[in-house]
Design a protein around this motif. Structure first.
Motif, short mmCIF file in Angstrom:
data_model
loop_
_atom_site.label_atom_id
_atom_site.label_comp_id
_atom_site.label_asym_id
_atom_site.label_seq_id
_atom_site.Cartn_x
_atom_site.Cartn_y
_atom_site.Cartn_z
N ALA B 142 0.83 -1.20 0.00
CA ALA B 142 0.00 0.00 0.00
C ALA B 142 0.87 1.26 0.00
CB ALA B 142 -0.93 -0.01 1.22
N VAL B 143 1.93 1.24 0.83
CA VAL B 143 2.83 2.40 0.86
C VAL B 143 3.46 2.61 -0.51
CG1 VAL B 143 4.95 3.32 1.86
CG2 VAL B 143 3.31 2.16 3.32
N GLY B 144 3.87 1.50 -1.13
CA GLY B 144 4.46 1.58 -2.47
C GLY B 144 3.49 2.17 -3.48
N ILE B 145 2.22 1.69 -3.44
CA ILE B 145 1.22 2.20 -4.37
C ILE B 145 1.00 3.69 -4.12
CG2 ILE B 145 -1.22 2.09 -4.98
CD1 ILE B 145 -1.01 -0.95 -4.42
N ILE B 185 12.76 0.68 -1.65
CA ILE B 185 12.87 -0.06 -0.39
C ILE B 185 11.55 -0.75 -0.07
CG2 ILE B 185 13.42 0.17 2.06
CD1 ILE B 185 15.06 2.59 1.37
N CYS B 186 10.43 -0.03 -0.27
CA CYS B 186 9.11 -0.62 -0.01
C CYS B 186 8.92 -1.88 -0.85
CB CYS B 186 8.01 0.36 -0.36
SG CYS B 186 7.73 1.56 0.91
N LEU B 187 9.31 -1.79 -2.13
CA LEU B 187 9.14 -2.94 -3.01
C LEU B 187 9.96 -4.13 -2.52
CD1 LEU B 187 9.11 -1.45 -6.61
CD2 LEU B 187 7.27 -2.64 -5.44
N VAL B 188 11.19 -3.87 -2.09
CA VAL B 188 12.03 -4.98 -1.62
C VAL B 188 11.40 -5.63 -0.40
CG1 VAL B 188 14.23 -5.55 -0.54
CG2 VAL B 188 14.19 -4.12 -2.56
N VAL B 189 10.92 -4.83 0.55
CA VAL B 189 10.32 -5.41 1.75
C VAL B 189 9.08 -6.22 1.36
CG1 VAL B 189 9.37 -4.94 4.03
CG2 VAL B 189 11.16 -3.50 3.13
N LEU B 245 15.81 -0.84 -12.88
CA LEU B 245 16.16 -1.14 -11.49
C LEU B 245 15.09 -2.00 -10.83
CD1 LEU B 245 17.92 -0.61 -9.04
CD2 LEU B 245 16.67 1.49 -8.68
N ILE B 246 13.82 -1.57 -10.95
CA ILE B 246 12.74 -2.30 -10.27
C ILE B 246 12.59 -3.69 -10.87
CG2 ILE B 246 10.24 -2.34 -9.99
CD1 ILE B 246 10.42 0.71 -9.65
N ALA B 385 18.24 -9.07 2.10
CA ALA B 385 19.63 -8.70 1.81
C ALA B 385 19.89 -8.73 0.31
CB ALA B 385 20.58 -9.64 2.54
N ILE B 386 19.37 -9.76 -0.37
CA ILE B 386 19.56 -9.85 -1.82
C ILE B 386 18.92 -8.65 -2.52
CG2 ILE B 386 18.79 -11.13 -3.86
CD1 ILE B 386 21.01 -12.57 -2.68
N GLY B 387 17.69 -8.34 -2.15
CA GLY B 387 16.99 -7.24 -2.82
C GLY B 387 17.68 -5.92 -2.60
N LEU B 388 18.05 -5.65 -1.34
CA LEU B 388 18.67 -4.36 -1.02
C LEU B 388 20.02 -4.22 -1.71
CD1 LEU B 388 17.79 -4.23 2.77
CD2 LEU B 388 16.74 -2.91 0.96
#
Lengths: 148, 469
Positions: B142-145, B185-189, B245-246, B385-388
């Motif tokens: 939701a934060v990402g959207i 960051i939101c997407l990675v989480v 990137l994404i 860790a991988i995503g970040l």
């Protein structure tokens, strides 16, 4: 010493410091690698190993090779899902196929909801069966032998 | 008994490197820039350079002391690497500012670094229970959207002629901010926590058709929706770098969690297909590719076509092997020399040797991130860790390739080095998360070793009991 020479020294020093930093970090990383206990792929440290399974026939599984020794932990699950202790990516192996449990100093093989039951020495594993050394376990199209 | 946590001496020792780098840089600038060297260069009173240099050293030592208290077992190389990279950034901003007519550019960058370090430490402190990050994936979705929505609404309110880079920035002056930086960051989480719950189903696949196993639609759905929404930014604000990137970090995390190469292959095929469609449909995409493909053919300063890229390449070339020396070059010929083309500015004055060292530092940063992932025992921590880490790796790759005329140039900032607040702050938050991940993992390993040792001691002390049972 004129300012040109002085600047040349500074210029070299700046780049040298960058490489020195890299060297220092590599040294730290190397030291850490030496100290750290061996870790296996997936990151979990191996628990106490109570025996091994020798791969006799790998069937259509691609993630193991014939002659490989697989660790048996006190509670070991064999199946196709990546969460199993021993993963066999063959299409004839169920998601969680069979369970090996160490109890009373004996290994027991029990069914874990396999579609076609595992076979221990040709006998269908429906109820828990105690394992004797060198028994052969058939999981789908993979054949494994119990060893120490 | 097990070694208890000691003082983070390694980190302090490694922090000596950024401090030395800054001090020698300060001396070099003081010698060179007190008088203008060429007509284009403005002088820089050495007092002006003193503040950013000493301020940054102080800030790094401060962060080191706080980390000693709140995360004593965390990785000790991350802060020095990030510190050295951001000291390159601060030094470059200090050096380039006067030539661009912004005397206090270095001080501004220092303020961003300090805000970043504060938020980094705050992140380490706030995520003591990593569970709350993992538990509710859809909050992060939701934060990402919301961030995507804010960016798109803002882009819509601007004229479509504005260059892509400014479209991402909201607000002005000291309060300006790029939501897209936090979106990463939101997407990675979200991806990490969603994939932790669904990785088995995704790994096994859904319906089969002969040898082909199709991915399960129900489990892949939310991922694709989030990916699509994030890529909407690309269509909305014409930002190719952000899209790469994404998409890249999505593929990296999906592959890590499922271990299925087919996802990567089909993802790359889809990427190629979309690229072709975008190239055909959107004129700005064609323009971007055209600029790179024919950079030397029609250099047009007025429309900035080719001029920036060619000037950038000249800057790289001028540097030669060992550079012309800090403060002795003219990197401000290149448009956006402090942001998009910071690598060219750096390479002109530090040369190929300096650029290689810079790339080496980024490689070490990525290596440390991957090691944190490899050593971690929990799926969520590994995926985080991988995503970040992928964020750092992909950003560096995309912008450096853009600067070197290997890819169409996009407005992705070089992590920690490029001038700009949002990116710096977001990168320091990522460092904070990585520090927390390594801290929690090191603590767990210490506990395990302690338990193992106790068991061994017990066994050694009472052998008879074992036999009797």
């Amino acid at each position: 010493m004129d300012s040109f020479e002085f600047l040349l020294i500074l210029r070299i020093a700046l780049v040298v410091i960058l490489y020195l930093a890299i060297l220092q970090i590599v040294v730290v990383a190397r030291r850490e690698l030496r100290q750290a206990p061996a870790f296996v792929a997936g990151g979990t440290r191996p628990q106490s190993v109570v025996g091994h399974l020798l791969v006799l026939d790998k069937g259509s599984a691609t993630n193991i090779r014939i002659g490989q020794r697989l660790d048996i932990e006190p509670i070991t699950t064999i199946g196709r899902a990546p969460t199993n202790t021993i993963v066999l990516d063959s299409k004839y192996v169920s998601v969680v196929h069979v369970r090996i449990i160490y109890r009373d100093r004996t290994l027991w093989v029990e069914d874990a909801g396999a579609t076609n039951k595992a076979k221990l020495e040709g006998q269908d594993v429906v109820q828990p069966i105690p394992v004797r050394p060198d028994n052969i376990l058939q999981v789908g199209d993979v054949r494994l032998r119990f060893t120490l | 008994m097990i070694k208890r946590t000691r003082y983070r001496w390694t980190e302090l020792w490694l922090l000596l490197m950024p401090a030395l780098f800054l001090l020698i840089g300060l001396v070099a600038l003081a010698v060179v820039k007190t008088q203008p060297v060429t007509i284009d260069q403005k002088s820089l009173p050495w007092q002006d350079a003193l503040t950013p240099v000493l301020g940054l050293i102080g800030a790094l030592v401060g962060a080191h002391i706080v980390l000693n208290i709140i995360a004593p077992d965390a990785d000790q190389t991350l802060l020095p690497i990030a510190g050295l990279l951001s000291s390159i950034g601060v030094l470059e901003a200090t050096r380039l500012g006067p030539d661009l007519g912004q005397q206090s550019l270095g001080a501004k960058q220092l303020v961003y670094v300090i805000i970043g370090l504060v938020l980094c430490v705050a992140t380490v402190w706030a995520t003591q229970q990593l569970r709350w990050l993992q538990r509710y994936p859809y909050i992060w979705a939701a934060v990402g959207i919301a961030l995507v929505g804010v960016t798109l609404a803002h882009a819509h309110s601007l004229s479509t002629d504005a260059p892509g880079r400014d479209v991402l920035t909201i607000g002005s002056g000291a309060l300006s901010f790029q939501p897209s930086e936090l979106l990463k960051i939101c997407l990675v989480v979200f991806f990490a926590s969603y994939l932790t719950d669904n990785r088995e189903v995704l790994a096994l696949g859904g319906t089969r058709l002969g040898p082909i196993v199709f991915p399960p639609v129900r489990q892949l759905g939310p991922l694709l929706v989030m990916l699509g929404l994030a890529l909407l930014i690309f269509v909305g604000v014409h930002e190719l770098g952000l899209a790469i990137l994404i998409f890249g970090l999505f593929l990296a995390m999906l592959y890590t969690s499922t271990n299925r190469l087919s996802y990567v292959v089909s993802g790359l095929i889809a990427f190629a297909g979309f690229s072709y469609i975008f190239y055909q449909v959107f004129s700005y995409a064609r323009v971007r590719v055209d600029i790179v493909a024919h950079a030397f053919d029609n250099i047009n300063i007025a429309t900035n076509q080719g001029f920036q890229i060619v000037q950038g390449l000249i800057a790289f070339g001028t540097g030669g092997l060992f550079g012309v020396g800090l403060g002795l070059g003219d990197p401000t010929f290149v448009p956006a020399s402090t942001t998009d083309y910071i690598a060219a500015s750096f390479a002109e004055e530090f040369g190929f040797a300096g650029l290689l060292a810079l790339i080496g530092l980024f490689m070490l940063l990525v290596y440390r991130g991957m090691m944190i992932a490899a050593r971690s025992s929990e799926t969520f921590n590994q995926l985080m860790a991988i995503g970040l880490t992928s964020i750092f790796a992909l950003q560096t790759l995309v912008i450096l390739a853009g600067n070197l005329k290997l890819l169409p140039l996009t407005g992705v900032p070089l992590p920690f080095v490029a001038y700009g607040g949002s990116s710096l702050v977001a990168n320091f938050i990522i460092i904070g998360l990585l520090l927390r991940l390594s801290q929690s993992d090191n603590l767990r390993r210490q506990r395990e070793e302690l338990k193992q040792e106790k068991q061994d001691l017990k066994r050694a002390a009472s052998p008879t009991q074992q036999l009797g049972s």
